[in-house]
Design an enzyme around this catalytic site. Structure first.
Site, short mmCIF file in Angstrom:
data_model
loop_
_atom_site.label_atom_id
_atom_site.label_comp_id
_atom_site.label_asym_id
_atom_site.label_seq_id
_atom_site.Cartn_x
_atom_site.Cartn_y
_atom_site.Cartn_z
N TYR A 1 0.75 -1.10 0.15
CA TYR A 1 -0.09 0.25 -0.13
C TYR A 1 1.39 1.09 -0.30
O TYR A 1 1.93 1.14 0.85
CB TYR A 1 -1.29 -0.27 1.10
CG TYR A 1 -1.41 1.58 1.42
CD1 TYR A 1 -2.51 1.44 0.74
CD2 TYR A 1 -0.95 2.06 2.42
CE1 TYR A 1 -3.04 2.45 0.94
CE2 TYR A 1 -1.70 3.79 3.22
CZ TYR A 1 -2.75 4.19 1.84
OH TYR A 1 -3.06 5.10 1.99
N CYS B 1 2.65 -7.47 1.34
CA CYS B 1 4.28 -8.76 1.05
C CYS B 1 3.97 -9.96 1.46
O CYS B 1 4.77 -10.35 1.66
CB CYS B 1 5.16 -8.34 2.17
SG CYS B 1 5.39 -5.54 2.13
#
Length: 218
Positions: free
Chosen positions: A77, A182
């Site tokens: 993000y 991730c």
């Protein structure tokens, strides 16, 4: 560091236009027409998909625009309150060692966080920088809670680096809920302000500048 050009981009930088400008700068560096560069900026709220992104990790695909980044890594993000550092360095001159370069980026983040008395740490198998949260409940197995405070994702083109890292200063942490950041489900995300530190973006930029040459000497 005197040969590295630093720029702080005002406002919120649109992702695709910034990526195109970064790619043009990388080509100019490779051609010898421009110096190495570090760009410090913020993006509007968005998700980026790295080359290892898994579809199931995009939990809310309609929440924010999703961009294919072309860098290594998975979903990340970006948004207001997060400092993004795009790092364009000539690794042909600095040593053709990608692993060492990623470690240097992590070292830079860790040194920057130390300026605010925050202990950032590496974790095997997890690219990025983490902080232990003794103030939070431990994990299911009793292990200490760890939150990610900085993400790293890079790409090389003819040994010139681009993309780079992001450090959470004061983003809306709920925005990370639209992805599995991730690809890591068992840990959370934090920021400097979430840790109780009244750090400004100018403070963070000054710390990044002070510590850069320790990880990337001329």
């Amino acid at each position: 560091m005197s040969d590295v050009e630093w720029s702080v981009l005002p406002g919120l930088s649109p992702y695709q236009e910034t990526l195109s400008a970064m790619e043009a700068r990388v080509a100019a560096i490779r051609a010898g027409d421009a110096p190495e560069a570090v760009w410090l900026l913020e993006h509007p709220p968005l998700y980026t998909a790295g080359t290892s992104a898994r579809p199931e990790d995009l939990v809310e695909p309609d929440r924010f625009p999703v961009h294919v980044a072309g860098r290594g890594g998975q979903y990340t993000y970006h948004g207001p309150g997060q400092r993004v550092a795009y790092v364009m360095l000539d690794l042909d001159r600095r040593g053709r060692d990608v692993r060492r370069f990623v470690c240097a980026l992590e070292d830079w983040v860790i040194a920057t966080l130390a300026e605010f008395n925050v202990k950032g740490e590496r974790r095997a198998g997890r690219v990025g920088v983490w902080v232990v949260r003794p103030d939070r409940a431990p994990g299911p197995g009793g292990q200490p809670r760890e939150d990610k405070i900085a993400a790293i994702g890079v790409k090389l083109r003819r040994w010139v680096s681009f993309h780079g890292l992001s450090i959470n200063l004061e983003p809306d942490l709920s925005h990370f809920e639209g992805i599995v950041p991730c690809g890591i489900r068992e840990h959370g995300v934090t920021s400097l302000v979430d840790l109780g530190l009244p750090v400004t973006m100018q403070d963070l930029d000054a710390a990044l500048l002070r510590t850069f040459s320790r990880s990337f000497p001329d």
